[in-house]
Write a protein that holds these residues in place. Structure first.
Motif, short mmCIF file in Angstrom:
data_model
loop_
_atom_site.label_atom_id
_atom_site.label_comp_id
_atom_site.label_asym_id
_atom_site.label_seq_id
_atom_site.Cartn_x
_atom_site.Cartn_y
_atom_site.Cartn_z
N CYS A 1 37.69 -31.18 40.86
CA CYS A 1 39.08 -31.56 41.25
C CYS A 1 39.13 -33.29 42.23
CB CYS A 1 39.42 -30.91 42.69
SG CYS A 1 40.50 -31.34 44.12
N THR B 1 40.04 -31.07 49.65
CA THR B 1 40.76 -29.87 48.25
C THR B 1 41.52 -28.62 49.32
OG1 THR B 1 38.00 -28.68 48.48
CG2 THR B 1 38.01 -29.91 47.00
N CYS C 1 48.67 -29.69 38.85
CA CYS C 1 47.22 -30.07 38.75
C CYS C 1 46.95 -31.03 37.24
CB CYS C 1 45.80 -28.47 38.91
SG CYS C 1 44.36 -29.78 38.59
N ALA D 1 41.44 -28.74 36.69
CA ALA D 1 41.02 -27.83 38.25
C ALA D 1 41.53 -26.51 38.37
CB ALA D 1 40.15 -28.85 39.09
#
Ligand code: SF4
Ligand code: SF4
Ligand code: SF4
Length: 290
Positions: A66, A94, A116, A120
């Motif tokens: 991430c 996060t 995304c 991740a």
């Protein structure tokens, strides 16, 4: 005269200020580094109430992949997701959610995963029912009113995977002696961890809560083999074939399970012989005393 001292041997005030400031800065930097180190260690593990978005998978791998861009949060239409702020117990920047605040609505098109850019949130997750964000657990049987014999079933009714992820197990009510208990039972095979059950629990403090999988799920030792499951998968026993049950029957007799009981074995074309003679001595003289 020594360097940095006046004619009376005292430290020059400017030099003293410089030394004090340097010391303060060094201590400050050390404290910040120590605080960040402790914070990093804490943030490496996910706290019990923080749930990751669909497709996040293993926590260490997720944190590594991430890039804290926030695109999943931006595209979540229900404002379920938020980015961890400094001071939260979750790794800074996060995405996560608290089920009791805003659960995941399990969007069919899973926009958070689509947004995304790094994978991740696993792009292979295309079916939301396959998401495993966490696992619901009935944490307090003393508070859950279903265990007291009252009808509730709210968690069961709101579950998007109702009847598979959560079922009602009917049990005898020992207290009243005549009613049934309708006990909610969660099945990890189908629970997505969306948190709608926790959100909807009617109690002041939810009796059913969703935890990250690593906290909620036990694991059977790798050496265990559940024979009945393997047998069902293979369609037969894998170790010793099931032997037909052998009865200790008198010679020439067999047992008829259809209800007749003990009957004489019959050769093809042979007339049936009655199991017992009219003469009691014949029976006594038979092998085995029958
Ligand atoms: S599936 Fe939908 S509601 Fe759930 S986190 Fe993703 S975008 Fe938000
Ligand atoms: S979109 Fe992906 S990389 Fe960006 S914050 Fe969300 S999980 Fe992290
Ligand atoms: S978290 Fe609760 S509502 Fe969501 S799938 Fe699991 S049992 Fe159902």
């Amino acid at each position: 005269m020594a360097k940095g001292k006046d004619q009376h041997g005292k430290v020059d005030p400017a030099r003293r200020r410089f030394l004090t400031d340097t010391l303060r800065t060094a201590v400050g930097v050390g404290l910040v580094a120590m605080t960040l180190g402790v914070y990093q260690r804490q943030a490496r593990a996910l706290p019990a109430t923080a749930i990751r978005p669909p497709g996040a998978g293993d926590e260490q791998a997720f944190q590594a992949a991430c890039v804290r861009c926030g695109l999943c949060v931006r595209d979540c239409p229900y404002d379920t997701l938020k980015l961890a702020q400094l001071g939260d117990e979750v790794a800074l920047g996060t995405p996560y959610f608290h089920a009791r605040d805003i659960p995941c609505e399990m969007c069919d098109d899973i926009p958070c995963v689509k947004a995304c850019p790094t994978g991740a949130l696993d792009p292979a997750l295309t079916e939301i029912n396959a998401a495993r964000m966490g696992l619901a657990v009935v944490v307090d049987q003393e508070a859950c009113i279903a265990f007291q014999g009252l009808r509730c079933e709210v968690c069961f009714n709101v579950c998007p995977v109702r009847g598979k992820a959560i079922t009602l197990n009917y049990q005898h009510n020992d207290r009243s002696g005549k009613h049934a208990l309708f006990i909610p039972v969660v099945h990890s095979k189908d629970c997505t961890g969306c948190g709608k059950c926790e959100k909807s629990c009617i109690l002041e403090e939810a009796a059913i809560k969703v935890f990250p999988l690593a906290l909620a799920k036990g694991m059977l030792g790798k050496h265990y083999r559940l024979g009945w499951e393997q047998k069902a998968d293979a369609g037969k026993a894998l170790v010793t074939p099931d032997a037909p049950h052998q009865y200790n029957l008198p010679e020439g007799m067999r047992y008829e399970h259809g209800g007749k009981g003990l009957v004489p074995e019959q050769q093809p074309g042979q007339q049936g012989v009655p199991p017992f003679s009219d003469n009691p001595l014949d029976t006594l003289n038979r092998k085995g005393g029958l």
